[in-house]
Each structure stands twice: as C-alpha cells, then as structure tokens.
Motif scaffolding. Sequence first.
Motif, mmCIF file in Angstrom:
data_model
loop_
_atom_site.group_PDB
_atom_site.id
_atom_site.type_symbol
_atom_site.label_atom_id
_atom_site.label_comp_id
_atom_site.label_asym_id
_atom_site.label_seq_id
_atom_site.Cartn_x
_atom_site.Cartn_y
_atom_site.Cartn_z
ATOM 1 N N VAL A 129 -24.244 57.839 1.548
ATOM 2 C CA VAL A 129 -23.659 59.312 0.985
ATOM 3 C C VAL A 129 -24.904 59.777 0.169
ATOM 4 O O VAL A 129 -25.375 61.183 0.344
ATOM 5 C CB VAL A 129 -22.375 59.251 0.332
ATOM 6 N N PRO A 130 -25.650 59.200 -0.816
ATOM 7 C CA PRO A 130 -26.634 59.559 -1.509
ATOM 8 C C PRO A 130 -27.899 60.122 -0.305
ATOM 9 O O PRO A 130 -28.496 61.138 -0.721
ATOM 10 C CB PRO A 130 -27.253 58.328 -2.225
ATOM 11 N N GLN A 131 -28.045 59.376 0.773
ATOM 12 C CA GLN A 131 -28.928 59.729 1.835
ATOM 13 C C GLN A 131 -28.464 61.367 2.473
ATOM 14 O O GLN A 131 -29.413 61.829 2.693
ATOM 15 C CB GLN A 131 -29.154 58.652 2.925
ATOM 16 N N ALA A 132 -27.377 61.134 2.358
ATOM 17 C CA ALA A 132 -26.641 62.263 3.523
ATOM 18 C C ALA A 132 -27.004 63.575 2.402
ATOM 19 O O ALA A 132 -27.452 64.649 2.805
ATOM 20 C CB ALA A 132 -25.452 62.320 3.784
ATOM 21 N N GLU A 133 -26.755 63.473 1.193
ATOM 22 C CA GLU A 133 -26.908 64.437 0.149
ATOM 23 C C GLU A 133 -28.373 64.909 -0.053
ATOM 24 O O GLU A 133 -28.642 66.165 -0.062
ATOM 25 C CB GLU A 133 -26.319 63.944 -1.280
ATOM 26 N N SER A 134 -29.457 64.005 0.261
ATOM 27 C CA SER A 134 -30.649 63.983 0.198
ATOM 28 C C SER A 134 -30.947 64.744 1.334
ATOM 29 O O SER A 134 -31.965 65.700 1.421
ATOM 30 C CB SER A 134 -31.508 62.777 -0.280
ATOM 31 N N LEU A 135 -30.712 64.345 2.431
ATOM 32 C CA LEU A 135 -30.978 65.354 3.642
ATOM 33 C C LEU A 135 -30.469 66.899 3.746
ATOM 34 O O LEU A 135 -31.236 67.616 4.085
ATOM 35 C CB LEU A 135 -30.458 64.446 4.786
ATOM 36 N N ASP A 136 -29.265 66.852 3.183
ATOM 37 C CA ASP A 136 -28.858 68.260 3.143
ATOM 38 C C ASP A 136 -29.695 69.060 2.165
ATOM 39 O O ASP A 136 -30.087 69.949 2.350
ATOM 40 C CB ASP A 136 -27.531 68.149 2.399
ATOM 41 N N ALA A 137 -30.087 68.522 1.117
ATOM 42 C CA ALA A 137 -30.945 69.249 0.137
ATOM 43 C C ALA A 137 -32.323 69.316 0.777
ATOM 44 O O ALA A 137 -33.037 70.628 0.757
ATOM 45 C CB ALA A 137 -31.190 68.277 -1.147
ATOM 46 N N LEU A 138 -33.028 68.654 1.546
ATOM 47 C CA LEU A 138 -34.080 68.829 2.067
ATOM 48 C C LEU A 138 -34.200 69.702 3.241
ATOM 49 O O LEU A 138 -34.923 70.519 3.311
ATOM 50 C CB LEU A 138 -34.524 67.140 2.703
ATOM 51 N N THR A 139 -33.376 69.634 4.077
ATOM 52 C CA THR A 139 -33.119 70.592 5.292
ATOM 53 C C THR A 139 -32.945 72.212 4.754
ATOM 54 O O THR A 139 -33.268 72.920 5.391
ATOM 55 C CB THR A 139 -31.958 70.259 6.169
ATOM 56 N N GLN A 140 -32.155 72.136 3.516
ATOM 57 C CA GLN A 140 -31.942 73.468 3.050
ATOM 58 C C GLN A 140 -33.299 74.005 2.423
ATOM 59 O O GLN A 140 -33.223 75.161 2.528
ATOM 60 C CB GLN A 140 -31.048 73.475 1.768
ATOM 61 N N ARG A 141 -34.007 73.387 2.129
ATOM 62 C CA ARG A 141 -35.443 73.789 1.382
ATOM 63 C C ARG A 141 -36.204 74.461 2.676
ATOM 64 O O ARG A 141 -37.173 75.139 2.521
ATOM 65 C CB ARG A 141 -36.340 72.697 1.071
ATOM 66 N N ASP B 23 -34.819 55.426 -0.920
ATOM 67 C CA ASP B 23 -34.248 56.655 -0.136
ATOM 68 C C ASP B 23 -35.662 57.785 -0.530
ATOM 69 O O ASP B 23 -35.913 58.480 0.473
ATOM 70 C CB ASP B 23 -32.860 57.003 -0.988
ATOM 71 N N GLU B 24 -36.054 57.794 -1.587
ATOM 72 C CA GLU B 24 -37.077 58.967 -1.967
ATOM 73 C C GLU B 24 -38.265 58.608 -0.965
ATOM 74 O O GLU B 24 -39.011 59.702 -0.405
ATOM 75 C CB GLU B 24 -37.468 59.019 -3.445
ATOM 76 N N VAL B 25 -38.628 57.375 -0.744
ATOM 77 C CA VAL B 25 -39.802 57.250 0.253
ATOM 78 C C VAL B 25 -39.503 57.507 1.698
ATOM 79 O O VAL B 25 -40.196 58.273 2.440
ATOM 80 C CB VAL B 25 -40.269 55.821 0.412
ATOM 81 N N VAL B 26 -38.200 57.216 2.235
ATOM 82 C CA VAL B 26 -37.550 57.555 3.562
ATOM 83 C C VAL B 26 -37.432 59.050 3.552
ATOM 84 O O VAL B 26 -38.040 59.702 4.705
ATOM 85 C CB VAL B 26 -36.534 56.725 3.951
#
Length: 207
Positions: free
Chosen positions: A91-103, A62-65
């Motif tokens: 769900v972990p990808q969705a959580e990562s995407l939320d964190a990324l877009t919030q940045r 996931d971290e690479v994507v």
Amino acid sequence: MLNIVLFGPPGAGKGTQSQKLIARYNLVHLSTGDLLRSQIAQGTELGLRAKKLMDEGLLVPDEVVIGMIESQLAGNTEANGFIFDGFPRTVPQAESLDALTQRYDTGVSCMIALEVAEEELVKRLLERGKTSNRPDDQDETKIRKRVTVYNTETAQVAGFYAAQNKFHALNGIGEIDNIFEQICAVIDKHQAATTQDTKQATNEVKA
C-alpha cells in the motif's frame, strides 16, 4: 495517459499479456526488476545505491524504486501510457505511485490481476523450469513460497485500488487470446469512462 498495473502470481502469464497490451495500446513496459538491472548496468546514482544495498543483502527501499520509475516517466513524456509489471506490491508503494503519477498530471487507470489456482501455477512453473534455467522455477517449495508471498502482497494492494474502483480480477486460465480480450474490455471501459468524465468537466467549466 493509460497506466495499467498488471498483477498476477508467478506463472500467471503476465509477460505474455504485457507484450500483447504493449502492441495494442502502444505502452511502455516498466518492470521494477528490469529497471534495477538496467540502472545497475548503467552505473547510475540510483543503480549504484541499489547495488550496494543488494550486495549487503538488504531490500532496495521504496524511494529508490520510485526514483527509477520517475526517471522513466520523465524520459517518456510522449508515451501513450505505461504498464507497471509487479509494482506496486504494498500500500505505501501504491500511495507513492499515485503521488508520482499525479505530478505528471496522470494517474493509475486500473489494476488488473490474473488469478490462477496454486496447483496450476506449480505445474506451469515446473514445466517452464525445464527450459528457463531459473532455479526458482525448478523447486516446488520455492514456487509455493513465491505464490504465498504474492497472495499476501496483492491482497493489500487490491484493497487499495478497489477503494478507487480500479481493481479487476480476471481468470488467468484459458486461451491466451480470450484472456487478452477480457483484459482489453476492462481497459477500454476505463478509457471510455475517463473520456466521459473529461467531457463533463469541460462542459461544467464552459457553463
């Protein structure tokens, strides 16, 4: 910024609807498969790492994507928004995407899933396989397996976005333009609600 997660099983019409949405809302299309191929072709650090893993028959973590998606967000800061095609799938990808877009001081606006019965999908893909030259569009067993994997994945992610009141399922069978207008109605509703929330927050600050 308008960020749409567009979901649907293989053959649901995501590609067709994505192009129409890009034209109407001036969005950047982000397909993780396209990103992987592009990064590998360019020989980037992330691309080389992904290629090594793929050559070994391993899944790209996931971290690479997410890193590839972040590079696109950073390189398109003036964009009106993005369509995330087929991502996140867990769900972990969705959580990562939320964190990324919030940045980037934004977030996922909504998730729209096109629903099509399995028999219709099989029919569509076998027909597409006559011209697509894709082996996985020509084998009914593989098609049904792809649909099963999608259904398993999307159930989890749908729940994640439903908890945020961002999940919308639409019937993917019908006239292309009619389905498109239904998708636009969902998007426009979310945009109107976001605008209202922003105005309310501004007024509260002034008060």
